[in-house]
Every structure is written in structure tokens, then in C-alpha cells.
Enzyme design. Structure first.
Site, PDB file in Angstrom:
ATOM      1  N   SER A 131       0.844  -1.184   0.000  1.00 46.68           N
ATOM      2  CA  SER A 131       0.000   0.000   0.000  1.00 46.68           C
ATOM      3  C   SER A 131       0.881   1.235   0.000  1.00 46.68           C
ATOM      4  O   SER A 131       1.751   1.390   0.857  1.00 46.68           O
ATOM      5  CB  SER A 131      -0.880  -0.051   1.252  1.00 46.68           C
ATOM      6  OG  SER A 131      -1.127   1.235   1.717  1.00 46.68           O
ATOM      7  N   MET A 155     -11.948   5.139   0.035  1.00 50.80           N
ATOM      8  CA  MET A 155     -12.472   5.482   1.361  1.00 50.80           C
ATOM      9  C   MET A 155     -13.006   6.897   1.250  1.00 50.80           C
ATOM     10  O   MET A 155     -12.393   7.865   1.702  1.00 50.80           O
ATOM     11  CB  MET A 155     -11.351   5.375   2.398  1.00 50.80           C
ATOM     12  CG  MET A 155     -10.989   3.934   2.727  1.00 50.80           C
ATOM     13  SD  MET A 155      -9.373   3.786   3.512  1.00 50.80           S
ATOM     14  CE  MET A 155      -8.329   3.769   2.056  1.00 50.80           C
ATOM     15  N   HIS A 161      -1.502  -1.451  -4.115  1.00 50.95           N
ATOM     16  CA  HIS A 161      -2.740  -1.028  -3.456  1.00 50.95           C
ATOM     17  C   HIS A 161      -2.716   0.492  -3.288  1.00 50.95           C
ATOM     18  O   HIS A 161      -1.797   1.047  -2.690  1.00 50.95           O
ATOM     19  CB  HIS A 161      -2.827  -1.723  -2.094  1.00 50.95           C
ATOM     20  CG  HIS A 161      -4.069  -1.438  -1.325  1.00 50.95           C
ATOM     21  ND1 HIS A 161      -5.227  -2.157  -1.498  1.00 50.95           N
ATOM     22  CD2 HIS A 161      -4.343  -0.530  -0.360  1.00 50.95           C
ATOM     23  CE1 HIS A 161      -6.164  -1.700  -0.671  1.00 50.95           C
ATOM     24  NE2 HIS A 161      -5.651  -0.702   0.037  1.00 50.95           N
ATOM     25  N   ASP A 165      -6.637  -5.533   5.160  1.00 53.79           N
ATOM     26  CA  ASP A 165      -5.927  -4.257   5.056  1.00 53.79           C
ATOM     27  C   ASP A 165      -5.832  -3.612   6.432  1.00 53.79           C
ATOM     28  O   ASP A 165      -6.860  -3.283   7.039  1.00 53.79           O
ATOM     29  CB  ASP A 165      -6.716  -3.368   4.080  1.00 53.79           C
ATOM     30  CG  ASP A 165      -6.018  -2.054   3.760  1.00 53.79           C
ATOM     31  OD1 ASP A 165      -4.887  -1.834   4.241  1.00 53.79           O
ATOM     32  OD2 ASP A 165      -6.618  -1.247   3.023  1.00 53.79           O
ATOM     33  N   ASP A 201      -4.671   3.781  -1.874  1.00 51.33           N
ATOM     34  CA  ASP A 201      -5.705   4.251  -0.956  1.00 51.33           C
ATOM     35  C   ASP A 201      -6.190   5.624  -1.371  1.00 51.33           C
ATOM     36  O   ASP A 201      -5.408   6.574  -1.447  1.00 51.33           O
ATOM     37  CB  ASP A 201      -5.138   4.311   0.467  1.00 51.33           C
ATOM     38  CG  ASP A 201      -5.010   2.927   1.065  1.00 51.33           C
ATOM     39  OD1 ASP A 201      -5.985   2.153   0.980  1.00 51.33           O
ATOM     40  OD2 ASP A 201      -3.938   2.601   1.612  1.00 51.33           O
ATOM     41  N   MET A 210     -11.498  -4.737   6.424  1.00 48.98           N
ATOM     42  CA  MET A 210     -10.578  -3.810   7.089  1.00 48.98           C
ATOM     43  C   MET A 210     -10.232  -4.377   8.462  1.00 48.98           C
ATOM     44  O   MET A 210     -11.121  -4.664   9.267  1.00 48.98           O
ATOM     45  CB  MET A 210     -11.225  -2.430   7.264  1.00 48.98           C
ATOM     46  CG  MET A 210     -11.336  -1.601   5.994  1.00 48.98           C
ATOM     47  SD  MET A 210      -9.782  -1.335   5.109  1.00 48.98           S
ATOM     48  CE  MET A 210      -8.776  -0.494   6.340  1.00 48.98           C
ATOM     49  N   MET A 235      -8.549   8.608  -0.247  1.00 52.01           N
ATOM     50  CA  MET A 235      -9.244   9.146   0.935  1.00 52.01           C
ATOM     51  C   MET A 235      -9.646  10.588   0.670  1.00 52.01           C
ATOM     52  O   MET A 235      -8.870  11.358   0.098  1.00 52.01           O
ATOM     53  CB  MET A 235      -8.317   9.103   2.144  1.00 52.01           C
ATOM     54  CG  MET A 235      -7.758   7.723   2.436  1.00 52.01           C
ATOM     55  SD  MET A 235      -6.784   7.727   3.942  1.00 52.01           S
ATOM     56  CE  MET A 235      -6.161   6.042   3.932  1.00 52.01           C
ATOM     57  N   HIS A 283      -8.538   1.327  -3.565  1.00 53.87           N
ATOM     58  CA  HIS A 283      -9.417   1.235  -2.387  1.00 53.87           C
ATOM     59  C   HIS A 283     -10.001   2.612  -2.086  1.00 53.87           C
ATOM     60  O   HIS A 283      -9.287   3.499  -1.616  1.00 53.87           O
ATOM     61  CB  HIS A 283      -8.557   0.710  -1.217  1.00 53.87           C
ATOM     62  CG  HIS A 283      -9.249   0.637   0.104  1.00 53.87           C
ATOM     63  ND1 HIS A 283      -8.552   0.484   1.287  1.00 53.87           N
ATOM     64  CD2 HIS A 283     -10.563   0.681   0.449  1.00 53.87           C
ATOM     65  CE1 HIS A 283      -9.404   0.439   2.291  1.00 53.87           C
ATOM     66  NE2 HIS A 283     -10.634   0.564   1.819  1.00 53.87           N
TER      67      HIS A 283
HETATM   68  C1  DX5 Z   1      -5.641   2.205   6.003  1.00 51.76           C
HETATM   69  C2  DX5 Z   1      -5.211   1.937   4.573  1.00 51.76           C
HETATM   70  C3  DX5 Z   1      -4.143   0.916   4.488  1.00 51.76           C
HETATM   71  C4  DX5 Z   1      -2.849   1.290   5.135  1.00 51.76           C
HETATM   72  C5  DX5 Z   1      -2.143   0.061   5.578  1.00 51.76           C
HETATM   73  O1  DX5 Z   1      -6.802   2.935   5.990  1.00 51.76           O
HETATM   74  O2  DX5 Z   1      -6.321   1.479   3.851  1.00 51.76           O
HETATM   75  O3  DX5 Z   1      -3.951   0.472   3.151  1.00 51.76           O
HETATM   76  O4  DX5 Z   1      -2.027   2.009   4.267  1.00 51.76           O
HETATM   77  O5  DX5 Z   1      -0.982   0.419   6.253  1.00 51.76           O
HETATM   78  P1  DX5 Z   1      -0.275  -0.554   7.302  1.00 51.76           P
HETATM   79  O6  DX5 Z   1       0.066  -1.804   6.552  1.00 51.76           O
HETATM   80  O7  DX5 Z   1       0.890   0.208   7.761  1.00 51.76           O
HETATM   81  O8  DX5 Z   1      -1.287  -0.827   8.389  1.00 51.76           O
HETATM   82 ZN    ZN Z   2      -6.375   0.305   1.755  1.00 54.68          ZN
END
Ligand code: DX5
Ligand code: ZN
Length: 211
Positions: A7, A67, A32, A171, A34, A137, A36, A65
Site C-alpha cells: 500500500s 475510502m 494497493h 488491510d 488508498d 478492514m 481518501m 481502495h
Molecule cells: C488504512 C489503509 C491501508 C494502510 C495500511 O486505511 O487502507 O492500506 O495504508 O498500512 P499498514 O500496513 O501500515 O497498516
Molecule cells: Zn487500503
């Protein structure tokens, strides 16, 4: 076989292309990304920019992903460059979920649905035959570097029992110890931010998470 999806949440934007190439050489199966919006989660990321850099850097699967509060509108610009698109059930009512599924199907994309730690798997059941992946999650979405919430493990087990062939991604808080637990529970795609990017030997980290 278990797949590892580094990620890129905490990576410096200027180094992004090289960092992605580096984890691909180290054996990553997916990248991956993210996305947000600062509303669905308190944090914000430059998701579209990251996706475009990733697309340029590699041919491997780009696993995006969302969010965000309004995933259907938000994802439009991302679809073309993504391979798998995951959205949160908490951010879409029943109609919107169906619309997103149809939209992504029509574009030939893989469809993922995600649940936060406090959301039960019941809400996913009507969709399990229509989607490709569930993202469980294992921390509250928003930030890397958190600890896996142990209660989430049971949900992975239940989902695996319901759907032996489903892709189950996890995740948050995945490291060598927790990887073992989630794999035993039935997860087959592991997202890992800290455990890969902050490791001194990324190839070894990916191999250890996978085995
Ligand atoms: C959290 C993200 C993850 C995060 C994981 O909301 O969706 O993808 O980057 O990071 P680690 O592996 O450090 O928990
Ligand atoms: Zn994620």
C-alpha cells in the site's frame, strides 16, 4: 497462492515512481492505492495522482481502495487506469451499490466491497455472487501504522466458510505475525504498507508475508 499488495499510502510523492518499481521488482503482486477524501475518513490522499504514476511505473494489477463518501461519483476518473476497484458498503446505499457493480462490470473491472471493523459481514451476503473480492478492514480506515483489531479475524473465517473461492483481502496492521493469523482465517490477498515499505529488505518482507 497468497498475494501481497503493498500500500503506497505513506510514500513520498517525488519518489513514488521509483518506489513502485522497487516493490514490483521485490515481488509485489498488486499495488494497493488508498483513496481518501477527508470526509469518509479524516485523512486525505492524492489518489488520482498516485494511480497515474503507478500506471506509468508498472503493468501489475492496480488495486484501488476508495475510502470516500460518494464512491460512485468519485471513481469515474479512476476507472480507466484501475484493475480492481473497491468501495465501502458504509458509503453506498443499496441502489448505489447495484449501480457501482453494474458500472464496473460494464467496464470490465474487478469489483471489491469493503467493510470497516464494526460492520458485520451480513450486509455483504446479497452481493457475494456479484463481486470478485471482499476487503475486510483489519483496522479503522484512514491511517497506516495501526495495530490489527483481533475481532476482525472471525469475519474472515465466516466469509471463507460462506465462499470458498472468493478473493478475501485484508488491510491494516499486517506484519509477519498477523499475516499468519489472517492467512489461517482464510484471507488470500494481504495489503501491507509499513511491513513492506519500511522494511530494509523488501523482497524478503514480501516473501515472508506470503509464505
Ligand atoms: C488504512 C489503509 C491501508 C494502510 C495500511 O486505511 O487502507 O492500506 O495504508 O498500512 P499498514 O500496513 O501500515 O497498516
Ligand atoms: Zn487500503
Amino acid at each position: 497462492m497468497v498475494k501481497i499488495a503493498p500500500s503506497i499510502l505513506d510514500v513520498n510523492m517525488d519518489d513514488l515512481e521509483n518506489e513502485i518499481k522497487d516493490v514490483v521488482v521485490a515481488g509485489a503482486d498488486y499495488i494497493h492505492i488508498d483513496v481518501m477524501d477527508g470526509k469518509f475518513v479524516p485523512n486525505e490522499t492524492q489518489g488520482l495522482k498516485m494511480l497515474k504514476v503507478a500506471k506509468k511505473a508498472t503493468d501489475i494489477t492496480l488495486d484501488v481502495h476508495f475510502m470516500v463518501e460518494n464512491p460512485k461519483e468519485y471513481m469515474q476518473e479512476f476507472i480507466e487506469n484501475s484493475d480492481i476497484i473497491t468501495f465501502h458498503v458504509e458509503a453506498a446505499d443499496e441502489n448505489t451499490r447495484e449501480e457501482i457493480i453494474q458500472l464496473l462490470r460494464s467496464k470490465g473491472k474487478k469489483i471489491g466491497m469493503s467493510i470497516k471493523p464494526n460492520t458485520s459481514i451480513e450486509v455483504l451476503i446479497p452481493y457475494l455472487n456479484k463481486i470478485d473480492m471482499v476487503l475486510v478492514m483489519t483496522v479503522e480506515p484512514g491511517f497506516g501504522l495501526q495495530k490489527l483489531i483481533p475481532e476482525t479475524i472471525e469475519k474472515i473465517k465466516e466469509l471463507r466458510k460462506l465462499k470458498p473461492e472468493l478473493d478475501i483481502e485484508v488491510d491494516g496492521g499486517i506484519n509477519i505475525e498477523t499475516a499468519k493469523l489472517v492467512k489461517e482465517a482464510g484471507a488470500n490477498i494481504l495489503v501491507a504498507g509499513t511491513a513492506v515499505f519500511k522494511s530494509e529488505n523488501r523482497k524478503q518482507a514480501i516473501e515472508e508475508l506470503r509464505k
